[in-house]
Design a protein around this motif. Sequence first.
Motif, PDB file in Angstrom:
ATOM      1  N   ASP A 344       0.661  -1.248   0.021  1.00  0.00           N
ATOM      2  CA  ASP A 344      -0.048  -0.165  -0.041  1.00  0.00           C
ATOM      3  C   ASP A 344       0.637   1.268   0.004  1.00  0.00           C
ATOM      4  N   GLY A 345       2.065   1.192   0.792  1.00  0.00           N
ATOM      5  CA  GLY A 345       2.893   2.510   0.674  1.00  0.00           C
ATOM      6  C   GLY A 345       3.777   2.518  -0.688  1.00  0.00           C
ATOM      7  N   GLY A 346       3.591   1.608  -1.590  1.00  0.00           N
ATOM      8  CA  GLY A 346       4.236   1.844  -2.768  1.00  0.00           C
ATOM      9  C   GLY A 346       5.573   1.138  -2.925  1.00  0.00           C
ATOM     10  N   THR A 347       5.838   0.086  -1.774  1.00  0.00           N
ATOM     11  CA  THR A 347       7.185  -0.599  -1.859  1.00  0.00           C
ATOM     12  C   THR A 347       6.914  -1.906  -2.744  1.00  0.00           C
ATOM     13  N   ARG A 348       7.514  -2.294  -3.719  1.00  0.00           N
ATOM     14  CA  ARG A 348       7.389  -3.392  -4.422  1.00  0.00           C
ATOM     15  C   ARG A 348       8.060  -4.684  -4.009  1.00  0.00           C
ATOM     16  N   PRO A 349       7.001  -5.782  -4.019  1.00  0.00           N
ATOM     17  CA  PRO A 349       7.363  -7.094  -3.544  1.00  0.00           C
ATOM     18  C   PRO A 349       8.958  -7.573  -4.388  1.00  0.00           C
TER      19      PRO A 349
END
Length: 528
Positions: A344-349
């Motif tokens: 949700d915070g925009g950090t990609r897996p």
Amino acid sequence: MTDDRLVDALAADLGAARFTVAAIERLWERSAEAESTHPGAALRRGHRVPAMRALERVDAADRPLAALVRCFVLGAPVASVDLEAALPSLGIEGAAGLGLIEPIGDAGGAVRPRVDLRPYAFADAAGEGEWWLASDLGELATGGPLPEGHVLGVGGASTTLSGLLMQSHAGTTLDLGTGCGIQAMHAARFSNRVIATDISGRALDFARFNARLNRMDRIEFRLGSLYDPVAAERVDRIVSNPPFVITPRRAGVPAYEYRDGGMVGDGIVEAVVRGAAEHLTPGGTAQLLGNWEYRRAGGTSESGELEDGLERAAGWAAASGLEYWIVERERQDPSEYAETWIRDGGTRPGTPEFEALHAAWLDDFAERGVESVGFGYVLLRRPVDDTGPRLARAERQHGPLGETPGRLGAHLAECLEAVDRVAPLDDAGMRALRVAVAGDVTEERHHWPGDERPTVILLRQGGGFGRVVDAGTGLAALVGAADGELPLGVLSDAIAQLLEVEPADLWDEFAAAVRELVAGGLLRPVVR
């Protein structure tokens, strides 16, 4: 963003360009017919290339709309001349003055957006409506993790809460943690006055802008944390989508203002629930979303009895003297919960940053003995008098809803009214009560092959929370005969005679079951 003259000019231009949900959807539909790819569906999956391609092929009449969509919905640069044509009253200079855009390179070339601005359509008890709502650019436009001061637009939680809100009239409503102002604007349709608060000055700027852009003039904005801005005041209604996300209090973990209340664990939800009692008028209600932790007593994951998170949330309300109806809609294990909110915070897996944050979340949960996290809906009410609470209900409804989300508010209101009618009744009053089965209830019977008697009789609720009740022969007969004509006592005695059982024993079974069916909305009291 607060120059009223410029905001009014923007509103006029957006209206003239037909910047509406339906108009944008028509652009996507025409593109899907041409390419068999639906740009809107791709956008919802986080991909904007099909939408960009669709905007390149619009007719001349749709070019102003396309420029607005490209800039403010897709978050992409646009030629200054195209945006100027879409905003003839406001102009490029006015748009920059409102903080909506900034130039790229030489003056007169291209501009890029500084905010997300899009139409939002809805329907409620007052009718259909549509607003324009501004917020910070999302990760689709920025291409990276969100800044901690990010002001969120309309998301899934926003629409969930707005659909839950009871839509009866209120004198004064408090929107606690207003964000971009969406709940305050919904509340203003049913309130004489709305107080919208937030700890973020930037969020309040967006909320003021959105209220002015949509001519909502019954909202007062106040800066502050939790109930501080209304310290000595009481209101008739509280609505809140609080920053309930459980975030590790560790270095390197972003503390997003829109979702992190700065407390440990589920402390922010506890504070909102407990504080409501001091600020509600008698009979006043509060509705919010929230999380609650299931954790081991003693604070480790290896020892101690597991505390029920839903019971803990109910305890916060009960300890404050509030009536409550808490519905848990979902429960996640620590890893699922962490993954949801890191994305949700925009950090990609798959990135080192994601893995570091994932480890921080899991360490925090393990050290505090948290085994899972529940999410759901909270309805609170301050009792009208000293007769005690009439509503004390905490339940798990993890399955699909029977009702469309936008109708749940009406369902809650109907159930609350029914509970108020039935709760004061003694045994004689219950026997004299007339009830009618709700129109969305159906019956389902299961038989062994060749057996005349059903082995299972289920009552299914088509709306509301989609409840399924294992009724049994007697209760199914009662519900089937409940048409509002005869009192419950008469129906019960007649069914007892048919089943050849003791009337008193059957009534004892029915009395509690009927109260539960009324509270769930399957049976409705009939007033004569």
